[in-house]
Design a protein around this motif. Structure first.
Motif, PDB file in Angstrom:
ATOM      1  N   SER A 258     -63.016  67.565 -50.659  1.00  0.00           N
ATOM      2  CA  SER A 258     -62.610  66.734 -49.518  1.00  0.00           C
ATOM      3  C   SER A 258     -62.692  65.259 -49.851  1.00  0.00           C
ATOM      4  CB  SER A 258     -63.490  67.049 -48.309  1.00  0.00           C
ATOM      5  OG  SER A 258     -63.266  68.360 -47.844  1.00  0.00           O
ATOM      6  N   ASN A 259     -63.755  64.857 -50.519  1.00  0.00           N
ATOM      7  CA  ASN A 259     -63.936  63.436 -50.810  1.00  0.00           C
ATOM      8  C   ASN A 259     -62.888  62.926 -51.787  1.00  0.00           C
ATOM      9  OD1 ASN A 259     -65.767  60.994 -50.551  1.00  0.00           O
ATOM     10  ND2 ASN A 259     -65.795  61.264 -52.774  1.00  0.00           N
ATOM     11  N   GLN A 260     -62.753  63.570 -52.933  1.00  0.00           N
ATOM     12  CA  GLN A 260     -61.849  63.061 -53.963  1.00  0.00           C
ATOM     13  C   GLN A 260     -60.399  63.095 -53.502  1.00  0.00           C
ATOM     14  OE1 GLN A 260     -64.772  62.120 -55.169  1.00  0.00           O
ATOM     15  NE2 GLN A 260     -63.961  62.160 -57.257  1.00  0.00           N
ATOM     16  N   LEU A 261     -60.004  64.171 -52.852  1.00  0.00           N
ATOM     17  CA  LEU A 261     -58.594  64.298 -52.493  1.00  0.00           C
ATOM     18  C   LEU A 261     -58.236  63.508 -51.252  1.00  0.00           C
ATOM     19  CD1 LEU A 261     -58.342  67.944 -53.646  1.00  0.00           C
ATOM     20  CD2 LEU A 261     -56.938  66.066 -54.503  1.00  0.00           C
ATOM     21  N   ASN A 262     -59.198  63.267 -50.358  1.00  0.00           N
ATOM     22  CA  ASN A 262     -58.930  62.330 -49.264  1.00  0.00           C
ATOM     23  C   ASN A 262     -58.788  60.909 -49.800  1.00  0.00           C
ATOM     24  OD1 ASN A 262     -58.650  63.496 -46.627  1.00  0.00           O
ATOM     25  ND2 ASN A 262     -60.750  64.234 -46.805  1.00  0.00           N
ATOM     26  N   TRP A 263     -59.617  60.551 -50.771  1.00  0.00           N
ATOM     27  CA  TRP A 263     -59.461  59.240 -51.391  1.00  0.00           C
ATOM     28  C   TRP A 263     -58.100  59.111 -52.054  1.00  0.00           C
ATOM     29  CZ3 TRP A 263     -61.542  54.500 -51.625  1.00  0.00           C
ATOM     30  CH2 TRP A 263     -62.786  54.313 -51.003  1.00  0.00           C
ATOM     31  N   GLN A 264     -57.665  60.151 -52.722  1.00  0.00           N
ATOM     32  CA  GLN A 264     -56.347  60.091 -53.354  1.00  0.00           C
ATOM     33  C   GLN A 264     -55.229  60.037 -52.319  1.00  0.00           C
ATOM     34  OE1 GLN A 264     -55.277  61.822 -56.987  1.00  0.00           O
ATOM     35  NE2 GLN A 264     -57.256  62.823 -57.344  1.00  0.00           N
ATOM     36  N   TRP A 265     -55.418  60.713 -51.193  1.00  0.00           N
ATOM     37  CA  TRP A 265     -54.417  60.652 -50.120  1.00  0.00           C
ATOM     38  C   TRP A 265     -54.253  59.209 -49.646  1.00  0.00           C
ATOM     39  CZ3 TRP A 265     -54.315  59.294 -44.921  1.00  0.00           C
ATOM     40  CH2 TRP A 265     -53.242  59.760 -44.169  1.00  0.00           C
TER      41      TRP A 265
ATOM     42  N   CYS B 249     -51.959  58.384 -54.502  1.00  0.00           N
ATOM     43  CA  CYS B 249     -51.747  59.154 -55.735  1.00  0.00           C
ATOM     44  C   CYS B 249     -52.025  60.635 -55.523  1.00  0.00           C
ATOM     45  CB  CYS B 249     -52.622  58.608 -56.848  1.00  0.00           C
ATOM     46  SG  CYS B 249     -54.388  58.598 -56.460  1.00  0.00           S
ATOM     47  N   GLY B 250     -52.184  61.053 -54.262  1.00  0.00           N
ATOM     48  CA  GLY B 250     -52.558  62.428 -53.965  1.00  0.00           C
ATOM     49  C   GLY B 250     -51.403  63.296 -53.548  1.00  0.00           C
ATOM     50  N   THR B 251     -51.640  64.185 -52.584  1.00  0.00           N
ATOM     51  CA  THR B 251     -50.671  65.217 -52.241  1.00  0.00           C
ATOM     52  C   THR B 251     -49.618  64.769 -51.241  1.00  0.00           C
ATOM     53  OG1 THR B 251     -52.179  66.015 -50.524  1.00  0.00           O
ATOM     54  CG2 THR B 251     -52.302  67.077 -52.684  1.00  0.00           C
ATOM     55  N   ASP B 252     -49.808  63.636 -50.590  1.00  0.00           N
ATOM     56  CA  ASP B 252     -48.843  63.196 -49.586  1.00  0.00           C
ATOM     57  C   ASP B 252     -47.519  62.855 -50.256  1.00  0.00           C
ATOM     58  OD1 ASP B 252     -47.735  62.551 -47.214  1.00  0.00           O
ATOM     59  OD2 ASP B 252     -49.063  60.892 -46.737  1.00  0.00           O
ATOM     60  N   ALA B 253     -46.418  63.199 -49.576  1.00  0.00           N
ATOM     61  CA  ALA B 253     -45.100  63.045 -50.192  1.00  0.00           C
ATOM     62  C   ALA B 253     -44.661  61.592 -50.326  1.00  0.00           C
ATOM     63  CB  ALA B 253     -44.071  63.830 -49.382  1.00  0.00           C
TER      64      ALA B 253
ATOM     65  N   PHE C 186     -57.295  73.136 -47.414  1.00  0.00           N
ATOM     66  CA  PHE C 186     -56.188  72.686 -48.260  1.00  0.00           C
ATOM     67  C   PHE C 186     -56.702  71.928 -49.471  1.00  0.00           C
ATOM     68  CE2 PHE C 186     -52.965  69.206 -48.994  1.00  0.00           C
ATOM     69  CZ  PHE C 186     -52.058  69.997 -49.691  1.00  0.00           C
ATOM     70  N   HIS C 187     -57.626  71.001 -49.251  1.00  0.00           N
ATOM     71  CA  HIS C 187     -58.144  70.231 -50.374  1.00  0.00           C
ATOM     72  C   HIS C 187     -58.913  71.123 -51.350  1.00  0.00           C
ATOM     73  CE1 HIS C 187     -57.796  66.289 -47.925  1.00  0.00           C
ATOM     74  NE2 HIS C 187     -56.759  66.452 -48.711  1.00  0.00           N
ATOM     75  N   ALA C 188     -59.633  72.103 -50.841  1.00  0.00           N
ATOM     76  CA  ALA C 188     -60.315  73.042 -51.736  1.00  0.00           C
ATOM     77  C   ALA C 188     -59.304  73.839 -52.554  1.00  0.00           C
ATOM     78  CB  ALA C 188     -61.210  73.986 -50.930  1.00  0.00           C
ATOM     79  N   ASP C 189     -58.182  74.184 -51.934  1.00  0.00           N
ATOM     80  CA  ASP C 189     -57.141  74.926 -52.640  1.00  0.00           C
ATOM     81  C   ASP C 189     -56.489  74.066 -53.729  1.00  0.00           C
ATOM     82  OD1 ASP C 189     -55.460  77.543 -52.433  1.00  0.00           O
ATOM     83  OD2 ASP C 189     -53.952  75.951 -52.559  1.00  0.00           O
ATOM     84  N   VAL C 190     -56.237  72.799 -53.406  1.00  0.00           N
ATOM     85  CA  VAL C 190     -55.665  71.888 -54.403  1.00  0.00           C
ATOM     86  C   VAL C 190     -56.603  71.750 -55.598  1.00  0.00           C
ATOM     87  CG1 VAL C 190     -54.982  69.497 -54.856  1.00  0.00           C
ATOM     88  CG2 VAL C 190     -54.273  70.609 -52.733  1.00  0.00           C
ATOM     89  N   LEU C 191     -57.894  71.564 -55.328  1.00  0.00           N
ATOM     90  CA  LEU C 191     -58.852  71.406 -56.417  1.00  0.00           C
ATOM     91  C   LEU C 191     -58.973  72.689 -57.235  1.00  0.00           C
ATOM     92  CD1 LEU C 191     -60.867  69.404 -57.706  1.00  0.00           C
ATOM     93  CD2 LEU C 191     -62.630  70.413 -56.259  1.00  0.00           C
TER      94      LEU C 191
END
Length: 452
Positions: free
Chosen positions: A365-372, A376-380, A266-271
């Protein structure tokens, strides 16, 4: 008629088993040159733990190839073309790279090859499902994990490719450079590198770990995770191999592990769809989020980096990172939350520190988990999720063994009392901040951004 040789350019696929690009290369030409390019654009920003592990994986791959891995150093658009032309190659085969830099680099290499009549062939990727392929019915990308996971599961993936070292005739390298010596930091023991080591780790986990994975994976005091993340990072094992071995396994542990593999995809897809999120907020509203900066903020950041915050579970995690180049996933979330919501520091600072020290450091994985974690990331609705480092320690390290393993100042404190210290050893710091007070500050700042 003898077919022209081809090049197989290894990148994040340092293995010979279940290698779709190797299978395609074998179908294209009987003779294959195994190539790896030491690219300064990737080596320079990586910390010594990750580089040392990478070099170990390259040595292991070279051994599997009987010493026939050609290693060159320089600009890929120059070096790949040079290697291909030197053997009269008709094509260069690769596993697709969908990360921002990789896409730009590959476009340049493909263009340079085309100028010499050499074909560029992408087959497979480091993921079970190539980023960009799982979309909503209207073609838009998914922005939330749960519906992505359902669609990802429905999409499915191919069976592992039947490949190995004897599939082709490997050409002798010409002009290969010696791999540099980049030791891990003093005192750090890295995982054994390479494909064979990865498969041993996986086989051991299949035998003992799947049954309790759903219960133990959040416990840093237990060996409850796969410890495969460094191998997945460099493609010493493909996730498709793991998913094939889990096929038909309906146990809760197997389902939980499929879910964790899906988070990576999922994170690879977002990036892939939002390459700017490697550096910028996914939710641009948070560009207005105030963060502490200046000299005091830098001092606080250094205390966090060193594991001197006065919160045992946070300090244990940060010290594990420095000691092993790895940190338990639950603890990664706890220390990240502490940085951005207790210390009010930019998530990018923490993400950069992780990438410098993690053996498994992976941009998506690193950047988007940090954003989660930062909200400021993908979580609603992440703004109210603020991990309490005291209760997290008591819940997930109930015996206190994890803290005592990495914080020697607290080894004389027994049981879970190590998390809520009534008396502190003289050499262990007082808490940097009051969590309850800083939680309110964080909620106020988030409220100003979200309007809630």
């Amino acid at each position: 008629m003898t077919r022209a040789p081809v090049v197989l350019w290894f990148r994040r696929d340092l293995r010979l088993g279940d290698h779709a690009a190797l299978l395609a290369a074998a179908e294209h030409g009987d003779r294959v040159l195994a190539l790896y390019v030491l690219d300064d654009a990737l080596i320079r920003p990586a910390g010594s733990p990750r580089v040392a592990f990478l070099l170990g994986c390259l040595r292991a791959l070279d051994e599997q190839l009987g010493g026939r891995l050609m290693v060159v150093e320089g600009e890929p658009a120059t070096e790949v073309v040079k290697a291909a032309r030197a053997i009269g190659a008709s094509a260069v085969h690769v596993s697709a790279d969908t990360a921002p830099y990789g896409r730009r680099r590959d476009a340049e290499v493909a263009k340079a090859l085309a100028e010499h009549g050499i074909e560029w062939v992408e087959t497979g990727s480091p993921y079970a499902v190539k980023p960009g392929r799982v979309t909503k019915p209207d073609g838009d990308p998914y922005r939330v994990f749960t519906p992505f996971r359902r669609a990802w599961g429905r999409h499915g993936w191919r069976r592992p490719a039947d490949t190995g070292p004897s599939l082709v005739d490997w050409l002798e390298p010409r002009g290969s450079v010696s791999l540099p010596e980049v030791p891990a930091p003093e005192g750090m023991t890295l995982p054994e590198p390479g494909e064979e080591a990865a498969l041993r780790v996986w086989d051991a986990f299949l035998g003992d770990g799947v049954e309790t994975y759903h219960e133990d994976r959040d416990r840093p005091d237990l060996p409850g995770t796969t410890r495969l993340s460094p191998y997945l990072r460099w493609g010493c094992v493909h996730p498709r191999t793991l998913l094939a071995d889990l096929d038909g396994d309906t146990r809760p542990g197997a389902e939980a592990l499929r879910g964790e593999l899906c988070w990576r995809e999922f994170h690879a897809d977002v990036l892939f769809h939002r390459p700017e999120t490697a550096r910028r907020n996914y939710d641009r509203r948070f560009d207005a989020m105030p963060c502490d900066t200046g000299k005091a903020a830098q001092v606080a950041f250094e205390q966090w980096c060193e594991g001197r915050t006065g919160y045992p579970i946070v300090d244990a995690g940060m010290r594990q990172l420095l000691a092993e180049g790895w940190m338990h996933n639950r603890v990664r979330m706890v220390v990240a939350s502490f940085l951005v919501k207790d210390l009010h520091l930019p998530w990018r600072w923490g993400a950069r520190h992780f990438m410098r020290h993690l053996v498994d450091g992976d941009l998506a994985s690193n950047q988007l988990n940090w954003q989660w974690v930062a909200g400021c990331g993908t979580d609603a609705a992440p703004y109210f999720r603020i991990f309490n480092p005291l209760t997290q320690g008591e819940k997930f390290d109930p015996s206190g063994d994890y803290v005592r393993a990495y914080v020697p100042e607290l080894r004389e404190v027994s049981g879970k009392a190590v998390h809520k210290l009534r008396e502190r050893p003289e050499d262990y710091p007082e808490p940097m901040v009051d969590h309850a007070a800083e939680r309110q500050v964080a909620l106020e700042r988030y409220g100003a951004v979200t309007g809630r």
